[in-house]
Design a protein around this motif. Structure first.
Motif, PDB file in Angstrom:
ATOM      1  N   GLY A 164      29.288   4.189  32.990  1.00  0.00           N
ATOM      2  CA  GLY A 164      29.775   5.534  33.271  1.00  0.00           C
ATOM      3  C   GLY A 164      30.255   5.722  34.694  1.00  0.00           C
ATOM      4  N   ARG A 171      23.511  15.093  25.255  1.00  0.00           N
ATOM      5  CA  ARG A 171      23.958  13.858  24.622  1.00  0.00           C
ATOM      6  C   ARG A 171      24.554  14.161  23.259  1.00  0.00           C
ATOM      7  NH1 ARG A 171      19.481   9.424  23.904  1.00  0.00           N
ATOM      8  NH2 ARG A 171      19.498   9.606  26.159  1.00  0.00           N
ATOM      9  N   PHE A 211      27.115   4.900  18.624  1.00  0.00           N
ATOM     10  CA  PHE A 211      27.775   5.239  19.879  1.00  0.00           C
ATOM     11  C   PHE A 211      27.274   6.602  20.360  1.00  0.00           C
ATOM     12  CE2 PHE A 211      31.326   7.363  22.054  1.00  0.00           C
ATOM     13  CZ  PHE A 211      31.525   6.473  23.098  1.00  0.00           C
ATOM     14  N   TYR A 212      27.213   6.814  21.674  1.00  0.00           N
ATOM     15  CA  TYR A 212      26.854   8.135  22.198  1.00  0.00           C
ATOM     16  C   TYR A 212      27.559   8.377  23.527  1.00  0.00           C
ATOM     17  CZ  TYR A 212      23.721   6.230  25.747  1.00  0.00           C
ATOM     18  OH  TYR A 212      23.216   5.578  26.837  1.00  0.00           O
ATOM     19  N   THR A 213      27.717   9.642  23.852  1.00  0.00           N
ATOM     20  CA  THR A 213      28.203  10.051  25.162  1.00  0.00           C
ATOM     21  C   THR A 213      27.187  11.020  25.749  1.00  0.00           C
ATOM     22  OG1 THR A 213      29.495  11.898  24.278  1.00  0.00           O
ATOM     23  CG2 THR A 213      30.630   9.786  24.533  1.00  0.00           C
ATOM     24  N   GLN A 214      27.116  11.043  27.057  1.00  0.00           N
ATOM     25  CA  GLN A 214      26.125  11.895  27.713  1.00  0.00           C
ATOM     26  C   GLN A 214      26.690  12.429  29.011  1.00  0.00           C
ATOM     27  OE1 GLN A 214      22.036  10.554  27.610  1.00  0.00           O
ATOM     28  NE2 GLN A 214      21.819  10.939  29.806  1.00  0.00           N
ATOM     29  N   GLY A 215      26.428  13.695  29.275  1.00  0.00           N
ATOM     30  CA  GLY A 215      26.777  14.323  30.539  1.00  0.00           C
ATOM     31  C   GLY A 215      25.516  14.782  31.233  1.00  0.00           C
ATOM     32  N   PHE A 258      24.637   1.242  28.489  1.00  0.00           N
ATOM     33  CA  PHE A 258      25.654   2.242  28.821  1.00  0.00           C
ATOM     34  C   PHE A 258      26.383   1.922  30.124  1.00  0.00           C
ATOM     35  CE2 PHE A 258      21.520   3.716  30.300  1.00  0.00           C
ATOM     36  CZ  PHE A 258      21.752   3.987  31.634  1.00  0.00           C
ATOM     37  N   LEU A 262      28.942  11.083  33.908  1.00  0.00           N
ATOM     38  CA  LEU A 262      29.495  10.982  32.559  1.00  0.00           C
ATOM     39  C   LEU A 262      29.214   9.571  32.078  1.00  0.00           C
ATOM     40  CD1 LEU A 262      32.930  12.765  33.038  1.00  0.00           C
ATOM     41  CD2 LEU A 262      30.899  13.663  31.903  1.00  0.00           C
ATOM     42  N   ILE A 263      28.581   9.455  30.902  1.00  0.00           N
ATOM     43  CA  ILE A 263      28.101   8.170  30.403  1.00  0.00           C
ATOM     44  C   ILE A 263      28.588   7.957  28.980  1.00  0.00           C
ATOM     45  CG2 ILE A 263      26.009   6.911  29.742  1.00  0.00           C
ATOM     46  CD1 ILE A 263      24.583   8.414  32.024  1.00  0.00           C
ATOM     47  N   ALA A 264      28.916   6.708  28.654  1.00  0.00           N
ATOM     48  CA  ALA A 264      29.228   6.296  27.281  1.00  0.00           C
ATOM     49  C   ALA A 264      28.403   5.052  26.992  1.00  0.00           C
ATOM     50  CB  ALA A 264      30.716   6.009  27.121  1.00  0.00           C
TER      51      ALA A 264
END
Length: 187
Positions: free
Chosen positions: A115, A55, A61-65, A113, A95-97
């Motif tokens: 994705g 993450r 804000f965050y993004t996560q794979g 979230f 893939l998540i935002a």
């Protein structure tokens, strides 16, 4: 004295880096239902999964794979033929935002979230051969959900809506998955 300052500087940088990037393992369970045409009924079944996540935190804000292994189970019933349970398992990637909607200070936060999820089924098995189905190896889904971070633990509830017909014949089967996951952040 220079070594002391260097060690202190590295500790401060490592702490800041740990807030920016978080990695760890996660386990999950899922409840799969299917939208199946040309079948009398379908039954919901459960499956499991294991993955690693990374993450990137940017303020709210965050993004996560995520990358791991997942299993999907479901049953279909056709009049005059019978019921067949299917197990599809293989590679699972997401893939998540998202946004941290409720900050809980140092204790954690509540997240919202959306994705994309991709599955590649490398192992497909059936409980019997009453309903012979040729499956597509790849499945694509959009996902949405809510998560909570408390200390180093993460808990997510997400819904994955299948975009692709995974039945390669003229029938149609699309998966709908409710997923519950628990993760641990090492950093």
């Amino acid at each position: 004295m220079k070594k002391f300052f260097l060690a202190a500087f590295l500790c401060i940088c490592a702490n800041g880096f740990a807030q920016l990037i978080q990695i760890g393992p996660q386990i999950s369970t899922n409840i799969t239902s299917v939208n199946a045409k040309y079948f009398s009924s379908d039954h919901t079944n459960t499956g499991i999964g294991a993955a690693t996540f990374a993450r990137l935190n940017l303020a709210l804000f965050y993004t996560q794979g995520e990358f791991g292994y997942g299993q999907t189970n479901f049953s279909v019933y056709q009049d005059g033929v019978g019921e067949t349970e299917f197990k599809l398992s293989g590679t699972d990637a997401s893939l998540i935002a998202g946004f941290k909607i409720i900050p809980l200070g140092k204790a954690g936060n509540v997240r919202l979230f959306v994705g994309y999820n991709w599955k590649n089924y490398s192992d497909i098995s059936s409980g019997n051969n009453l309903n012979s189905i040729v499956f597509e190896k790849n499945n694509h889904s959009i996902l949405g959900g809510v998560g909570v971070d408390i200390w180093r633990l993460t808990f997510d509830v997400r819904y994955l809506a299948g975009l692709r017909d995974i039945d390669a014949s003229n029938s149609e089967i699309k998966t709908d998955v409710t997923n519950l996951s628990l993760g641990f952040k090492f950093l």
